[in-house]
Design an enzyme around this catalytic site. Structure first.
Site, mmCIF file in Angstrom:
data_model
loop_
_atom_site.group_PDB
_atom_site.id
_atom_site.type_symbol
_atom_site.label_atom_id
_atom_site.label_comp_id
_atom_site.label_asym_id
_atom_site.label_seq_id
_atom_site.Cartn_x
_atom_site.Cartn_y
_atom_site.Cartn_z
ATOM 1 N N HIS A 120 -4.238 7.092 3.614
ATOM 2 C CA HIS A 120 -2.908 6.603 4.016
ATOM 3 C C HIS A 120 -2.657 6.912 5.502
ATOM 4 C CE1 HIS A 120 -1.644 7.324 -0.429
ATOM 5 N NE2 HIS A 120 -1.754 6.029 -0.251
ATOM 6 N N LYS B 3 7.050 5.499 -13.059
ATOM 7 C CA LYS B 3 5.650 5.834 -12.821
ATOM 8 C C LYS B 3 5.368 7.327 -13.047
ATOM 9 C CE LYS B 3 3.657 2.360 -9.703
ATOM 10 N NZ LYS B 3 2.937 2.175 -8.432
ATOM 11 N N ARG C 31 -9.179 -0.923 0.354
ATOM 12 C CA ARG C 31 -10.364 -0.067 0.347
ATOM 13 C C ARG C 31 -11.618 -0.827 -0.019
ATOM 14 N NH1 ARG C 31 -7.290 4.006 -3.404
ATOM 15 N NH2 ARG C 31 -6.823 1.923 -4.135
ATOM 16 N N SER D 279 -4.677 8.457 -4.284
ATOM 17 C CA SER D 279 -3.804 9.558 -4.728
ATOM 18 C C SER D 279 -4.205 10.000 -6.132
ATOM 19 C CB SER D 279 -2.346 9.107 -4.731
ATOM 20 O OG SER D 279 -1.934 8.765 -3.440
HETATM 21 O O1 PNS Z 1 0.814 3.019 -3.483
HETATM 22 P P1 PNS Z 1 0.994 1.981 -4.555
HETATM 23 O O2 PNS Z 1 1.485 2.615 -5.836
HETATM 24 O O3 PNS Z 1 -0.218 1.115 -4.751
HETATM 25 O O4 PNS Z 1 2.178 1.016 -4.016
HETATM 26 C C1 PNS Z 1 2.628 -0.051 -4.784
HETATM 27 C C2 PNS Z 1 3.930 -0.595 -4.202
HETATM 28 C C3 PNS Z 1 4.973 0.488 -4.117
HETATM 29 C C4 PNS Z 1 3.691 -1.177 -2.811
HETATM 30 C C5 PNS Z 1 4.394 -1.734 -5.137
HETATM 31 O O5 PNS Z 1 4.423 -1.277 -6.460
HETATM 32 C C6 PNS Z 1 5.778 -2.252 -4.764
HETATM 33 O O6 PNS Z 1 5.946 -2.906 -3.749
HETATM 34 N N1 PNS Z 1 6.762 -1.904 -5.595
HETATM 35 C C7 PNS Z 1 8.134 -2.293 -5.415
HETATM 36 C C8 PNS Z 1 8.470 -3.507 -6.287
HETATM 37 C C9 PNS Z 1 7.878 -4.742 -5.649
HETATM 38 O O7 PNS Z 1 8.262 -5.113 -4.548
HETATM 39 N N2 PNS Z 1 6.874 -5.343 -6.331
HETATM 40 C C10 PNS Z 1 6.097 -6.440 -5.756
HETATM 41 C C11 PNS Z 1 6.598 -7.773 -6.177
HETATM 42 S S1 PNS Z 1 6.647 -8.003 -7.923
#
Ligand code: PNS
Length: 161
Positions: free
Chosen positions: A17, A41, A90, A128
Protein backbone atom coordinates in the site's frame (compact mmCIF):
# COMPACT_ATOMS: atom_id res chain seq x y z
CA UNK A 1 -5.51 20.85 -8.90
CA UNK A 2 -5.63 17.06 -9.29
CA UNK A 3 -6.96 15.23 -6.28
CA UNK A 4 -7.24 11.45 -6.12
CA UNK A 5 -8.71 9.00 -3.64
CA UNK A 6 -6.99 5.73 -2.80
CA UNK A 7 -9.82 3.71 -1.26
CA UNK A 8 -9.31 0.48 0.63
CA UNK A 9 -9.71 -1.47 3.83
CA UNK A 10 -6.06 -1.14 4.89
CA UNK A 11 -6.54 -3.73 7.65
CA UNK A 12 -3.62 -3.19 8.19
CA UNK A 13 -1.61 -0.99 5.82
CA UNK A 14 1.22 -2.95 4.14
CA UNK A 15 4.44 -1.97 2.38
CA UNK A 16 2.58 -2.66 -0.86
CA UNK A 17 0.00 0.00 0.00
CA UNK A 18 2.76 2.41 0.99
CA UNK A 19 4.49 1.81 -2.35
CA UNK A 20 1.29 2.75 -4.21
CA UNK A 21 0.70 5.78 -1.95
CA UNK A 22 4.21 7.12 -2.57
CA UNK A 23 4.03 6.68 -6.33
CA UNK A 24 0.50 8.06 -6.64
CA UNK A 25 1.37 11.07 -4.47
CA UNK A 26 4.07 11.98 -6.99
CA UNK A 27 1.65 12.38 -9.87
CA UNK A 28 -1.25 14.16 -8.19
CA UNK A 29 -1.44 17.37 -6.22
CA UNK A 30 -3.29 15.74 -3.36
CA UNK A 31 -3.90 12.13 -2.50
CA UNK A 32 -6.56 11.16 0.03
CA UNK A 33 -6.27 7.67 1.43
CA UNK A 34 -9.91 6.66 2.04
CA UNK A 35 -10.31 4.04 4.73
CA UNK A 36 -13.56 2.12 4.36
CA UNK A 37 -15.58 1.98 7.55
CA UNK A 38 -17.33 -1.32 6.98
CA UNK A 39 -18.07 -3.40 10.04
CA UNK A 40 -19.63 -6.10 7.89
CA UNK A 41 -16.07 -7.10 6.97
CA UNK A 42 -15.21 -7.56 10.71
CA UNK A 43 -11.87 -5.83 10.44
CA UNK A 44 -9.02 -6.65 12.83
CA UNK A 45 -8.44 -2.94 13.46
CA UNK A 46 -11.17 -0.35 14.02
CA UNK A 47 -11.44 2.37 11.40
CA UNK A 48 -9.95 4.88 13.85
CA UNK A 49 -6.96 2.60 14.45
CA UNK A 50 -6.47 2.09 10.71
CA UNK A 51 -6.63 5.82 10.01
CA UNK A 52 -4.06 6.51 12.75
CA UNK A 53 -1.73 3.73 11.53
CA UNK A 54 -1.80 5.16 7.99
CA UNK A 55 -1.37 8.76 9.20
CA UNK A 56 1.70 7.73 11.17
CA UNK A 57 3.03 5.87 8.12
CA UNK A 58 2.58 8.67 5.58
CA UNK A 59 3.48 11.66 7.75
CA UNK A 60 6.57 12.28 5.59
CA UNK A 61 4.39 12.86 2.51
CA UNK A 62 2.98 16.41 2.73
CA UNK A 63 0.32 16.00 0.03
CA UNK A 64 -1.26 12.84 1.48
CA UNK A 65 -4.32 12.98 3.75
CA UNK A 66 -6.09 10.10 5.44
CA UNK A 67 -9.86 10.00 5.95
CA UNK A 68 -12.43 7.38 6.92
CA UNK A 69 -15.46 6.96 4.70
CA UNK A 70 -18.69 4.98 4.49
CA UNK A 71 -20.70 4.00 1.44
CA UNK A 72 -19.49 4.14 -2.13
CA UNK A 73 -15.95 5.11 -3.09
CA UNK A 74 -17.21 7.27 -5.97
CA UNK A 75 -19.56 9.16 -3.62
CA UNK A 76 -16.66 9.78 -1.27
CA UNK A 77 -14.54 10.93 -4.23
CA UNK A 78 -17.26 13.32 -5.37
CA UNK A 79 -17.68 14.72 -1.86
CA UNK A 80 -13.95 15.50 -1.81
CA UNK A 81 -14.00 16.94 -5.34
CA UNK A 82 -11.66 14.19 -6.57
CA UNK A 83 -11.85 12.94 -10.16
CA UNK A 84 -9.71 9.84 -9.78
CA UNK A 85 -9.60 6.64 -7.79
CA UNK A 86 -6.27 4.90 -7.33
CA UNK A 87 -5.90 1.14 -6.97
CA UNK A 88 -2.93 -1.20 -6.95
CA UNK A 89 -2.72 -4.28 -9.16
CA UNK A 90 -0.51 -7.09 -7.94
CA UNK A 91 -1.16 -9.91 -10.33
CA UNK A 92 -3.59 -11.21 -12.91
CA UNK A 93 -5.69 -12.55 -10.06
CA UNK A 94 -6.51 -8.98 -8.99
CA UNK A 95 -7.48 -7.98 -12.48
CA UNK A 96 -10.96 -9.44 -12.74
CA UNK A 97 -12.16 -7.98 -9.43
CA UNK A 98 -10.54 -4.62 -10.09
CA UNK A 99 -11.93 -4.41 -13.62
CA UNK A 100 -15.43 -5.20 -12.39
CA UNK A 101 -15.15 -2.65 -9.61
CA UNK A 102 -13.79 0.10 -11.87
CA UNK A 103 -16.47 -0.54 -14.50
CA UNK A 104 -19.17 -0.45 -11.82
CA UNK A 105 -17.75 2.74 -10.40
CA UNK A 106 -17.74 4.39 -13.82
CA UNK A 107 -21.31 3.23 -14.41
CA UNK A 108 -22.37 4.87 -11.14
CA UNK A 109 -20.37 8.01 -11.77
CA UNK A 110 -18.87 8.48 -15.26
CA UNK A 111 -16.97 11.58 -14.10
CA UNK A 112 -14.64 9.52 -11.95
CA UNK A 113 -11.96 7.29 -13.44
CA UNK A 114 -9.76 4.67 -11.84
CA UNK A 115 -6.02 4.63 -12.39
CA UNK A 116 -4.04 1.51 -11.58
CA UNK A 117 -0.53 1.16 -10.29
CA UNK A 118 1.23 -2.12 -10.79
CA UNK A 119 2.65 -3.04 -7.42
CA UNK A 120 6.44 -3.17 -7.25
CA UNK A 121 7.64 -6.73 -7.79
CA UNK A 122 9.02 -7.10 -4.26
CA UNK A 123 5.50 -6.59 -2.84
CA UNK A 124 3.56 -8.56 -5.43
CA UNK A 125 2.88 -11.39 -2.95
CA UNK A 126 1.71 -9.12 -0.17
CA UNK A 127 -1.81 -8.51 1.13
CA UNK A 128 -3.34 -7.43 4.44
CA UNK A 129 -4.88 -10.89 4.77
CA UNK A 130 -1.54 -12.69 4.38
CA UNK A 131 0.05 -10.31 6.90
CA UNK A 132 -2.69 -11.15 9.43
CA UNK A 133 -2.29 -14.86 8.81
CA UNK A 134 1.50 -14.68 9.10
CA UNK A 135 1.21 -12.72 12.35
CA UNK A 136 -1.37 -15.17 13.69
CA UNK A 137 1.04 -18.07 13.23
CA UNK A 138 4.05 -16.12 14.48
CA UNK A 139 5.84 -15.71 11.12
CA UNK A 140 8.13 -12.74 10.54
CA UNK A 141 6.12 -9.78 9.18
CA UNK A 142 8.91 -7.20 9.49
CA UNK A 143 9.36 -6.86 5.74
CA UNK A 144 5.62 -6.66 5.09
CA UNK A 145 4.57 -3.62 7.14
CA UNK A 146 6.19 -0.42 8.42
CA UNK A 147 8.61 -1.24 11.29
CA UNK A 148 6.72 0.68 13.95
CA UNK A 149 3.55 -1.37 13.34
CA UNK A 150 5.05 -4.85 13.69
CA UNK A 151 4.48 -5.20 17.45
CA UNK A 152 1.03 -3.57 17.30
CA UNK A 153 -0.08 -6.16 14.76
CA UNK A 154 1.26 -9.16 16.70
CA UNK A 155 -0.41 -7.78 19.82
CA UNK A 156 -3.77 -7.26 18.13
CA UNK A 157 -3.75 -10.71 16.58
CA UNK A 158 -2.92 -12.21 19.99
CA UNK A 159 -5.87 -10.37 21.61
CA UNK A 160 -8.19 -11.85 18.99
CA UNK A 161 -7.11 -15.47 19.57
O1 PNS B 1 -8.61 -2.96 0.21
P1 PNS B 1 -9.86 -3.57 -0.36
O2 PNS B 1 -10.66 -4.27 0.71
O3 PNS B 1 -9.60 -4.44 -1.56
O4 PNS B 1 -10.75 -2.31 -0.87
C1 PNS B 1 -12.00 -2.52 -1.44
C2 PNS B 1 -12.74 -1.19 -1.55
C3 PNS B 1 -12.86 -0.53 -0.20
C4 PNS B 1 -12.01 -0.24 -2.50
C5 PNS B 1 -14.14 -1.50 -2.13
O5 PNS B 1 -14.74 -2.52 -1.38
C6 PNS B 1 -15.04 -0.28 -2.13
O6 PNS B 1 -14.84 0.65 -2.89
N1 PNS B 1 -16.02 -0.29 -1.22
C7 PNS B 1 -16.98 0.77 -1.06
C8 PNS B 1 -18.29 0.42 -1.77
C9 PNS B 1 -18.10 0.62 -3.26
O7 PNS B 1 -17.85 1.73 -3.71
N2 PNS B 1 -18.14 -0.50 -4.02
C10 PNS B 1 -17.80 -0.48 -5.44
C11 PNS B 1 -19.00 -0.37 -6.31
S1 PNS B 1 -20.19 -1.64 -6.06
Amino acid sequence: MTRAIYPGSFDPITMGHLDVIKRASEIVDELIVGVLNNNAKSPLFSVEERVKMIEDTVNFLPNVKVMAFEGLSVDFAESQDAKMLVRGLRAVTDFEYELQMSLTNRKINPNIDTIFFNTSLEYAYLSSSTVKEMAYFGADISECVPDFLVDTIYQKVKERR
